[in-house]
Scaffold this motif. Structure first.
Motif: not given
Length: 585
Positions: A3-11, A333-338, A364-369, A384-392
């Motif tokens: 059992k893992i306690l995550i000492a953090n928040r958000g994404e 490429i990752e874009f931080r959404i602040n 297209v990958r979106v990491d968010t909380g 509060f979010a990150k947009v990650i775009v990957t291509a060849p």
């Protein structure tokens, strides 16, 4: 570990929960008062409160976190990034309680978290380095002595911590006293320790980093490189992997020196070795981050490695799953959404997120909380979010990123999305020559590019101008059907009132709403300190006060010359956006 306690928040808490549960572990979320209904709380197997609403009361409260672990029966702790992730004392707390710390040892965190001892390790490992002090400096006079020997510019940096906090670049002798004092003050506020050291500052360098994984068997794998040069106020905004436009020799030097530093330090877990690369090709060691990085997804997307899963394997005493340094595939490429307003100098803009509609599609990958209806609280980080775009390849990734950012919709508060859209059009970032091919000689981004080369472009930005127009007056949004499709229209509230629509009363904000000569807060936050005395004669542009929000300081300056009269506000008190701080008469 079970059992893992995550000492953090958000994404990042959401990110860790997903990998942990996939690997068969149960998870425990912790939450501040305002995070009660957050996504990470709902996704975890169980959740427990950290009573309070500030970072100090909750996610930085070592005792509260350890009590939460004991209360829930957690047998391991993952710190994520930020907060206590690089706090050797917290790591020791976890180990002393008989729990598994998912990260490097407290001793390693202490050695590499202190930039002076980290530099000593880098020297022993044979890593490239620029001149710097042998230890912390005790006064501005010592900074001046270093400048006399090595020249300008120099950087005064917090010996503990990272992320650009507690760092001041000094370009003239007149800035030494103020720069040193500001760095010490920020270091004390951010890390609880004001020790700072000095080193030569490279002008217009790129920020290059290497992701490492090191297991308890002594194997160190360099998973790949990243470029994180697109920064403002030393905070990254855009990152990509692999780092583009490196020569084969530069890439080899990064890999070999990163491996040597990790080995010399006896490192275990996931970590990042950071470098600066000058325009003339000089590579120098910067620091080691003893945690997972915000930008880790671009490495995952180009290597297929789940870095969180590898952290869990290493914490269990298992070897890294990789047999050697992987070759990257494609470009990411990752874009931080602040929650920041680029049209107003990246002021923090906490508040409700009325609509959060992320992009979808191949690569297209979106990491968010967060979700629609959630809040971005002012007590924590603005991202509060990150947009990650990957291509060849990089060209395809840029094209795909344009589509993804155009598709993304966030309503309710200003964000940096318009900035990202403008960056994607910038020749320096696109690095295209006259034939349209990407060319290293045309890649002009560096760590101060936003504040220098790109500043005039931001002033002329059609994207930011459009965003600003929507802030100039309260908007009433109504949905209409056009050709069988719903279309949302934003109309000035005053106009909708004339048309008979139910509209809110327009609320003017900022200096325009106040009487002539008044000084107002541009955003909600805390009055960090006064810079001008009550009754002081000031000139236009003089610093009057410093506000702090979302871990960032912003200076309030005099709009005109005159005598400044403070409002009855003391340092440490909260202020609201548009609140009067004083007046100039």
């Amino acid at each position: 570990m079970k059992k893992i306690l995550i000492a953090n928040r958000g994404e990042i808490a959401v990110r860790i929960i997903r990998s942990a549960r996939t690997a068969g572990y149960s998870t425990v979320a912790v939450y501040a008062d305002q995070d009660l209904n957050s996504l990470h709380v709902q996704l975890a197997d169980e959740a427990t409160p950290l009573p309070g609403a500030t970072a100090g009361e909750t996610y930085l409260n070592r005792q509260a976190l350890m009590e939460a672990a004991q209360r829930t029966g957690a047998d391991a702790v993952h710190p994520g990034y930020g907060f206590l992730s690089e706090h050797a004392g917290f790591a020791q707390d976890v180990i002393d309680a008989g729990l598994t710390w998912i990260g490097p040892t407290p001793e390693t965190i202490r050695k590499l978290g202190n930039k002076v001892t980290a530099r000593e390790i880098a020297v022993a490992a044979g890593a490239p380095l620029v001149p710097g002090t042998d230890g912390p400096v005790d006064s501005a006079d010592e900074v001046r002595a270093f400048v006399e020997e090595h020249g300008l510019p120099v950087a005064v940096k917090a010996a503990h911590g990272g992320g650009g906090r507690g760092m001041r670049v000094i370009r003239t002798l007149q800035e030494v006293d103020a720069g040193y004092e500001a760095a010490v003050r920020e270091a004390e506020a951010a890390f609880g320790a004001g020790e700072c050291y000095v080193e030569r500052f490279l002008d217009k360098p790129r920020h290059i980093e290497a992701q490492v994984l090191a297991d308890t068997q002594g194997r160190v794998v360099v998973v790949g490189t990243r470029d994180c040069s697109l920064q403002r106020r030393n905070q990254k905004l855009v990152e990509e992997a692999p780092a583009p436009f490196l020569t084969a020799e530069q890439r080899r030097e990064v890999h070999e020196s990163a491996r040597a530093i990790a080995t010399q330090a006896g490192y275990t877990g996931a970590g990042t070795v950071e470098y600066l690369l000058s325009p003339d090709g000089l590579l120098t060691f910067l620091e080691v981050n003893t945690r997972l990085q915000v930008e880790h997804p671009v490495t995952e997307e180009t290597t297929g490695v789940d870095l969180v899963a590898e952290q869990l394997r290493i914490a269990e005493g298992q070897p890294v799953s990789l047999t050697g340094d992987p070759d990257p595939t494609g470009h990411s490429i990752e874009f931080r959404i602040n929650a920041e307003d680029p049209a107003l100098g990246f002021l923090p803009t906490p508040g409700p997120v009325e609509i959060f509609s992320p992009p979808t599609g191949p690569g297209v990958r979106v990491d968010t909380g967060i979700r629609s209806g959630d809040d971005v609280p002012d007590a924590f980080d603005s991202m509060f979010a990150k947009v990650i775009v990957t291509a060849p390849d990089r060209s395809a990734a840029l094209a795909r990123a344009e589509l993804a950012l155009a598709e993304m919709r966030v309503a309710g508060l200003p964000t940096v999305l318009p900035f990202h859209q403008e960056v994607l059009q910038a020749p320096d970032f696109r690095a295209e020559n006259s034939s349209g091919a990407q060319d290293a000689d045309h890649f002009g981004v560096h760590t101060r590019w936003i504040e220098t080369d790109f500043a005039p472009v931001l002033e002329e930005s059609a994207y930011l101008a459009s965003a600003l127009r929507h802030q100039e007056t309260s908007m009433q949004r109504i949905t209409m059907e056009v050709d069988g499709r719903p279309v949302e229209l934003g109309l000035p509230a005053a106009l909708t009132t004339l048309l008979g629509a139910s509209a809110p009363v327009p609320q003017e904000t900022g200096a325009a709403a106040e009487a002539e000569g008044s000084v107002t807060a541009g955003f909600a936050g805390t009055l960090a300190r006064w810079e001008a005395e009550d009754g002081q004669e000031v000139s236009a542009g003089d610093a009057l006060a410093v506000l702090e929000a979302m871990k960032m300081e912003s200076t309030v300056t005099a709009p005109a010359a005159g005598v400044f009269s403070r409002a009855g506000i003391e340092p440490g008190e909260q202020v609201t956006a548009g609140q009067q701080l004083g007046s100039i008469g």
